[in-house]
Design a protein around this motif. Structure first.
Motif, PDB file in Angstrom:
ATOM      1  N   ILE A  27       0.839  -1.203   0.000  1.00  0.00           N
ATOM      2  CA  ILE A  27       0.000   0.000   0.000  1.00  0.00           C
ATOM      3  C   ILE A  27       0.874   1.254   0.000  1.00  0.00           C
ATOM      4  O   ILE A  27       0.608   2.220  -0.718  1.00  0.00           O
ATOM      5  N   ALA A  28       1.932   1.238   0.791  1.00  0.00           N
ATOM      6  CA  ALA A  28       2.832   2.389   0.867  1.00  0.00           C
ATOM      7  C   ALA A  28       3.527   2.628  -0.475  1.00  0.00           C
ATOM      8  O   ALA A  28       3.763   3.778  -0.862  1.00  0.00           O
ATOM      9  N   ARG A  29       3.839   1.545  -1.177  1.00  0.00           N
ATOM     10  CA  ARG A  29       4.516   1.672  -2.466  1.00  0.00           C
ATOM     11  C   ARG A  29       3.579   2.235  -3.534  1.00  0.00           C
ATOM     12  O   ARG A  29       3.942   3.101  -4.316  1.00  0.00           O
ATOM     13  N   HIS A  30       2.350   1.734  -3.577  1.00  0.00           N
ATOM     14  CA  HIS A  30       1.410   2.140  -4.616  1.00  0.00           C
ATOM     15  C   HIS A  30       0.619   3.392  -4.254  1.00  0.00           C
ATOM     16  O   HIS A  30       0.097   4.067  -5.154  1.00  0.00           O
ATOM     17  N   ARG A  31       0.480   3.668  -2.942  1.00  0.00           N
ATOM     18  CA  ARG A  31      -0.391   4.749  -2.461  1.00  0.00           C
ATOM     19  C   ARG A  31      -1.808   4.580  -3.017  1.00  0.00           C
ATOM     20  O   ARG A  31      -2.494   5.552  -3.304  1.00  0.00           O
ATOM     21  N   ASN A  32      -2.216   3.329  -3.148  1.00  0.00           N
ATOM     22  CA  ASN A  32      -3.534   3.032  -3.705  1.00  0.00           C
ATOM     23  C   ASN A  32      -3.891   1.596  -3.328  1.00  0.00           C
ATOM     24  O   ASN A  32      -3.124   0.666  -3.610  1.00  0.00           O
ATOM     25  N   PHE A  33      -5.055   1.407  -2.706  1.00  0.00           N
ATOM     26  CA  PHE A  33      -5.434   0.068  -2.242  1.00  0.00           C
ATOM     27  C   PHE A  33      -5.734  -0.872  -3.412  1.00  0.00           C
ATOM     28  O   PHE A  33      -5.385  -2.050  -3.369  1.00  0.00           O
ATOM     29  N   ARG A  34      -6.367  -0.358  -4.453  1.00  0.00           N
ATOM     30  CA  ARG A  34      -6.727  -1.226  -5.576  1.00  0.00           C
ATOM     31  C   ARG A  34      -5.483  -1.744  -6.288  1.00  0.00           C
ATOM     32  O   ARG A  34      -5.371  -2.939  -6.564  1.00  0.00           O
ATOM     33  N   ARG A  35      -4.523  -0.836  -6.566  1.00  0.00           N
ATOM     34  CA  ARG A  35      -3.305  -1.267  -7.258  1.00  0.00           C
ATOM     35  C   ARG A  35      -2.472  -2.188  -6.387  1.00  0.00           C
ATOM     36  O   ARG A  35      -1.872  -3.147  -6.875  1.00  0.00           O
ATOM     37  N   ALA A  74       3.785  10.208   9.568  1.00  0.00           N
ATOM     38  CA  ALA A  74       5.199  10.183   9.944  1.00  0.00           C
ATOM     39  C   ALA A  74       5.587   8.800  10.458  1.00  0.00           C
ATOM     40  O   ALA A  74       6.664   8.276  10.134  1.00  0.00           O
ATOM     41  N   ALA A  75       4.699   8.179  11.245  1.00  0.00           N
ATOM     42  CA  ALA A  75       4.976   6.827  11.746  1.00  0.00           C
ATOM     43  C   ALA A  75       5.018   5.829  10.596  1.00  0.00           C
ATOM     44  O   ALA A  75       5.840   4.912  10.577  1.00  0.00           O
ATOM     45  N   GLY A  76       4.123   5.999   9.613  1.00  0.00           N
ATOM     46  CA  GLY A  76       4.112   5.112   8.463  1.00  0.00           C
ATOM     47  C   GLY A  76       5.382   5.214   7.650  1.00  0.00           C
ATOM     48  O   GLY A  76       5.921   4.200   7.185  1.00  0.00           O
ATOM     49  N   GLU A  77       5.868   6.441   7.462  1.00  0.00           N
ATOM     50  CA  GLU A  77       7.124   6.624   6.725  1.00  0.00           C
ATOM     51  C   GLU A  77       8.286   5.954   7.453  1.00  0.00           C
ATOM     52  O   GLU A  77       9.155   5.335   6.826  1.00  0.00           O
ATOM     53  N   GLU A  78       8.307   6.077   8.787  1.00  0.00           N
ATOM     54  CA  GLU A  78       9.386   5.459   9.560  1.00  0.00           C
ATOM     55  C   GLU A  78       9.317   3.945   9.482  1.00  0.00           C
ATOM     56  O   GLU A  78      10.345   3.266   9.338  1.00  0.00           O
ATOM     57  N   LEU A  79       8.098   3.385   9.555  1.00  0.00           N
ATOM     58  CA  LEU A  79       7.949   1.938   9.465  1.00  0.00           C
ATOM     59  C   LEU A  79       8.354   1.437   8.081  1.00  0.00           C
ATOM     60  O   LEU A  79       9.059   0.428   7.957  1.00  0.00           O
ATOM     61  N   GLN A  80       7.935   2.137   7.042  1.00  0.00           N
ATOM     62  CA  GLN A  80       8.306   1.728   5.690  1.00  0.00           C
ATOM     63  C   GLN A  80       9.824   1.710   5.519  1.00  0.00           C
ATOM     64  O   GLN A  80      10.391   0.761   4.958  1.00  0.00           O
ATOM     65  N   ALA A  81      10.496   2.741   5.988  1.00  0.00           N
ATOM     66  CA  ALA A  81      11.954   2.810   5.862  1.00  0.00           C
ATOM     67  C   ALA A  81      12.636   1.682   6.632  1.00  0.00           C
ATOM     68  O   ALA A  81      13.652   1.131   6.197  1.00  0.00           O
ATOM     69  N   ALA A  82      12.048   1.316   7.767  1.00  0.00           N
ATOM     70  CA  ALA A  82      12.683   0.315   8.632  1.00  0.00           C
ATOM     71  C   ALA A  82      12.535  -1.112   8.113  1.00  0.00           C
ATOM     72  O   ALA A  82      13.435  -1.931   8.273  1.00  0.00           O
ATOM     73  N   ILE A  83      11.395  -1.426   7.488  1.00  0.00           N
ATOM     74  CA  ILE A  83      11.146  -2.831   7.142  1.00  0.00           C
ATOM     75  C   ILE A  83      11.259  -3.130   5.645  1.00  0.00           C
ATOM     76  O   ILE A  83      11.215  -4.300   5.251  1.00  0.00           O
ATOM     77  N   SER A  84      11.425  -2.122   4.795  1.00  0.00           N
ATOM     78  CA  SER A  84      11.499  -2.375   3.356  1.00  0.00           C
ATOM     79  C   SER A  84      12.673  -3.268   2.991  1.00  0.00           C
ATOM     80  O   SER A  84      12.523  -4.246   2.251  1.00  0.00           O
ATOM     81  N   VAL A  85      13.855  -2.948   3.519  1.00  0.00           N
ATOM     82  CA  VAL A  85      15.049  -3.725   3.164  1.00  0.00           C
ATOM     83  C   VAL A  85      14.942  -5.179   3.631  1.00  0.00           C
ATOM     84  O   VAL A  85      15.195  -6.090   2.847  1.00  0.00           O
ATOM     85  N   PRO A  86      14.552  -5.452   4.882  1.00  0.00           N
ATOM     86  CA  PRO A  86      14.416  -6.860   5.291  1.00  0.00           C
ATOM     87  C   PRO A  86      13.415  -7.642   4.431  1.00  0.00           C
ATOM     88  O   PRO A  86      13.680  -8.794   4.074  1.00  0.00           O
ATOM     89  N   PHE A  87      12.300  -7.040   4.078  1.00  0.00           N
ATOM     90  CA  PHE A  87      11.326  -7.746   3.243  1.00  0.00           C
ATOM     91  C   PHE A  87      11.859  -7.969   1.836  1.00  0.00           C
ATOM     92  O   PHE A  87      11.619  -9.014   1.228  1.00  0.00           O
ATOM     93  N   ASP A  88      12.602  -6.993   1.294  1.00  0.00           N
ATOM     94  CA  ASP A  88      13.233  -7.187  -0.013  1.00  0.00           C
ATOM     95  C   ASP A  88      14.231  -8.334   0.036  1.00  0.00           C
ATOM     96  O   ASP A  88      14.330  -9.141  -0.896  1.00  0.00           O
ATOM     97  N   GLN A  89      14.992  -8.410   1.128  1.00  0.00           N
ATOM     98  CA  GLN A  89      15.979  -9.472   1.267  1.00  0.00           C
ATOM     99  C   GLN A  89      15.320 -10.842   1.358  1.00  0.00           C
ATOM    100  O   GLN A  89      15.811 -11.825   0.785  1.00  0.00           O
ATOM    101  N   ILE A  90      14.198 -10.911   2.064  1.00  0.00           N
ATOM    102  CA  ILE A  90      13.458 -12.175   2.142  1.00  0.00           C
ATOM    103  C   ILE A  90      12.967 -12.587   0.762  1.00  0.00           C
ATOM    104  O   ILE A  90      13.093 -13.743   0.344  1.00  0.00           O
TER     105      ILE A  90
END
Length: 312
Positions: A27-35, A74-90
């Motif tokens: 959702i954070a990547r697309h900024r759209n629930f449908r996409r 602001a909390a969403g931006e911080e969470l996205q920055a924190a977990i994007s790399v680990p999920f990409d690595q998985i």
């Protein structure tokens, strides 16, 4: 988690949390629930329900939602920055496991213009499905220029001159010759142009390219180069739609030669301004340099380069 007394108290992450974090990233990547739902293969309502559950468990709002937009707090931006790399690595680690399988698996999403869909990707799909039946390929056909990374695509395909400079590009076809053609009906009614300047007195079928501008027809003859803003009352954003108007005699078309080759062979249309035909860059696949190339995408690129539907 930290306890009230300052000591560290670890709270295990459930499988539900992991799935919801993955949904949140989409959702954070697309900024759209449908996409995001299309990307993940789930409904927008399921994503909304999962996101609300995650926010409730965390006790923090991650998204600001209106009828027209989705933005990160602001909390969403911080969470996205924190977990994007680990999920990409998985995701990359799981994809690397494909080399241990008898047959590759996975899902890839690509964004392609209509010409590439019919001339380049379409011809190789039967062989791709036969060789890699467990790889799921999602093809989005659009002539608009999109950011494939923000759009959640693994790659895009475009004519060479329109590939973003910050992307890795692989050539998928030979150069493509661009020609002007008209139907027999049209050319019996109007004298064929002898020079690009003569197009000013013709009906031309204009094409709107990915940045929403109307394409100027480009010509070459020896050292001469001309770009003509042709007149015309019909403008399209899809070359397949232009073909119907072309065959019906509505005007002249500036076209990639492979697209109209069957009509030329059948005699339904004729080429004009032959000596002014120009060649341009062929199709290229492009993808982010920041991510590992998924196995399925690599296999698709290799197959296109092997079968060469448009030469190479």
């Amino acid at each position: 988690m930290f306890a009230v007394d300052g000591s560290c108290s670890l709270m295990p992450i459930s499988r539900t949390d992991l799935a919801d974090y993955n949904y949140f990233l989409a959702i954070a990547r697309h900024r759209n629930f449908r996409r995001a739902g299309l990307d993940l293969g789930v409904s927008a309502s399921a994503l909304s329900h999962a996101l609300k559950g995650l926010e409730t468990r965390l006790g923090i709002r991650l998204l600001n939602r209106t009828n027209r937009s989705v933005t990160l707090t602001a909390a969403g931006e911080e969470l996205q920055a924190a977990i994007s790399v680990p999920f990409d690595q998985i995701e990359q680690a799981v994809d690397r496991l494909n080399r241990f399988r008898d047959a590759p698996t996975g899902r890839i999403r690509i964004n392609v213009p209509s010409d590439a869909a019919s001339l380049l990707i379409g011809p190789v799909l039967p062989a791709f499905v036969a060789r890699y039946p467990d790889v799921e390929l999602d093809v989005a056909v659009s002539n608009h220029l999109v950011d494939v990374t923000d759009g959640g695509f693994d790659a895009g395909i475009r004519y060479g001159g329109t590939v973003p400079e910050d992307m890795i590009a692989q050539r998928l076809s030979a150069e493509i010759r661009w020609i002007v053609v008209g139907s027999v009906v049209y050319l019996e009614r109007y004298r064929a142009p002898a020079h690009p300047d003569d197009l000013a007195t013709h009906r031309c079928l204009r094409f709107r390219i990915g940045d929403d501008s109307v394409y100027r027809w480009e010509f070459e003859r020896g050292d001469e180069e001309i770009a003509v803003a042709v007149p015309g009352s019909l403008t399209f954003d899809d070359s397949r739609a232009i073909l119907e108007a072309l065959i019906g005699g509505a005007g002249l078309m500036y076209a990639p030669e492979p697209l109209v080759a069957p009509l030329l062979a059948s005699g339904a249309i004729r080429q004009v301004l032959d000596e002014w035909a120009a060649s341009g860059p062929g199709f290229y696949a492009y993808y982010s340099s920041r991510r590992q190339l998924p196995t399925g995408l690599r296999l698709l690129i290799d197959l296109v380069r092997e079968l060469k539907p448009l030469g190479l």
